[in-house]
Design an enzyme around this catalytic site. Structure first.
Site, PDB file in Angstrom:
ATOM      1  CG  HIS A 156      -8.671  -3.227  -2.219  1.00  0.00           C
ATOM      2  ND1 HIS A 156      -9.604  -2.484  -2.924  1.00  0.00           N
ATOM      3  CD2 HIS A 156      -8.435  -2.535  -1.078  1.00  0.00           C
ATOM      4  CE1 HIS A 156      -9.901  -1.393  -2.248  1.00  0.00           C
ATOM      5  NE2 HIS A 156      -9.211  -1.409  -1.109  1.00  0.00           N
TER       6      HIS A 156
ATOM      7  CG  ASN B 223     -11.963  -0.696   4.224  1.00  0.00           C
ATOM      8  OD1 ASN B 223     -12.280  -1.064   5.352  1.00  0.00           O
ATOM      9  ND2 ASN B 223     -10.783  -0.151   3.959  1.00  0.00           N
TER      10      ASN B 223
ATOM     11  CB  VAL C  76      -9.214   1.698  -4.858  1.00  0.00           C
ATOM     12  CG1 VAL C  76      -8.927   1.126  -6.242  1.00  0.00           C
ATOM     13  CG2 VAL C  76      -8.211   2.800  -4.518  1.00  0.00           C
TER      14      VAL C  76
ATOM     15  CG  ASP D   3      -2.064   0.958   1.111  1.00  0.00           C
ATOM     16  OD1 ASP D   3      -3.216   0.495   1.057  1.00  0.00           O
ATOM     17  OD2 ASP D   3      -1.821   2.188   1.064  1.00  0.00           O
TER      18      ASP D   3
HETATM   19  P1  5GP Z   1      -9.619   1.250   0.474  1.00  0.00           P
HETATM   20  O1  5GP Z   1      -9.621   2.513   1.274  1.00  0.00           O
HETATM   21  O2  5GP Z   1     -10.345   1.397  -0.841  1.00  0.00           O
HETATM   22  O3  5GP Z   1     -10.030   0.029   1.239  1.00  0.00           O
HETATM   23  O4  5GP Z   1      -8.093   0.980   0.145  1.00  0.00           O
HETATM   24  C1  5GP Z   1      -7.451   1.526  -0.945  1.00  0.00           C
HETATM   25  C2  5GP Z   1      -5.989   1.546  -0.613  1.00  0.00           C
HETATM   26  O5  5GP Z   1      -5.278   1.767  -1.801  1.00  0.00           O
HETATM   27  C3  5GP Z   1      -5.594   2.640   0.361  1.00  0.00           C
HETATM   28  O6  5GP Z   1      -5.050   2.062   1.526  1.00  0.00           O
HETATM   29  C4  5GP Z   1      -4.586   3.468  -0.430  1.00  0.00           C
HETATM   30  O7  5GP Z   1      -3.504   3.909   0.366  1.00  0.00           O
HETATM   31  C5  5GP Z   1      -4.149   2.514  -1.517  1.00  0.00           C
HETATM   32  N1  5GP Z   1      -3.750   3.153  -2.746  1.00  0.00           N
HETATM   33  C6  5GP Z   1      -4.422   4.144  -3.416  1.00  0.00           C
HETATM   34  N2  5GP Z   1      -3.775   4.481  -4.536  1.00  0.00           N
HETATM   35  C7  5GP Z   1      -2.672   3.681  -4.588  1.00  0.00           C
HETATM   36  C8  5GP Z   1      -1.604   3.573  -5.523  1.00  0.00           C
HETATM   37  O8  5GP Z   1      -1.536   4.272  -6.537  1.00  0.00           O
HETATM   38  N3  5GP Z   1      -0.639   2.661  -5.252  1.00  0.00           N
HETATM   39  C9  5GP Z   1      -0.690   1.856  -4.132  1.00  0.00           C
HETATM   40  N4  5GP Z   1       0.305   0.977  -3.967  1.00  0.00           N
HETATM   41  N5  5GP Z   1      -1.687   1.938  -3.233  1.00  0.00           N
HETATM   42  C10 5GP Z   1      -2.653   2.848  -3.447  1.00  0.00           C
END
Ligand code: 5GP
Length: 120
Positions: free
Chosen positions: A103, A90, A99, A32
């Site tokens: 995941h 989430n 996103v 992440d």
């Molecule tokens: P969510 O909040 O949707 O459960 O998790 C999305 C995760 O994706 C977040 O923890 C965020 O830090 C990570 N994330 C968002 N954009 C990128 C990216 O461009 N590269 C990586 N490696 N992680 C990302």
């Protein structure tokens, strides 16, 4: 590229960089970009985009199971199984999903405390 394309699609296609730590035929695992623990890895399906867990169907059961097993395998390889770790998925706004390519988060490497606080 599908209508469901996200930043994770770009990572799968190697259009933007990521530190990839796990890969098999179906699943990609990468660090992440904003880690919430010493180890914070995201496991995603490579070949299909399911936006949220709420969009998953019975036919996705095996894939969902493989995401969990990929996280467990990675955790075992890294030795995180000894002290433990957390996996989190989430779903939509109240969980803070940002996103919309399903995941699984793996958090490890330190005591994580108990979760469940509302409004943080
Ligand atoms: P969510 O909040 O949707 O459960 O998790 C999305 C995760 O994706 C977040 O923890 C965020 O830090 C990570 N994330 C968002 N954009 C990128 C990216 O461009 N590269 C990586 N490696 N992680 C990302």
């Amino acid at each position: 590229m599908s209508d469901n394309d996200t930043i994770f699609g770009k990572i799968i296609r190697r259009e933007i960089p990521a530190t990839i730590v796990y890969e098999d035929d179906e699943i990609l695992g990468f660090n992440d970009v904003s880690p919430q623990a010493p180890a914070h890895v995201l496991f995603i399906p490579k070949n299909t985009v399911i936006p949220t867990l709420d969009d998953a169907e019975p036919g996705d059961a095996a894939l969902l199971g493989r995401l969990m097993l990929a996280a467990a395998e990675y955790a075992r390889r890294q030795g995180f199984h000894q002290n433990g770790y957390r996996v989190v998925m989430n779903c939509r706004e109240d969980a803070g999903q940002t996103v919309f390519h399903l995941h699984l988060h793996l958090l490890a490497g330190a005591p994580l405390g108990h979760f469940g606080a509302i409004g943080r």
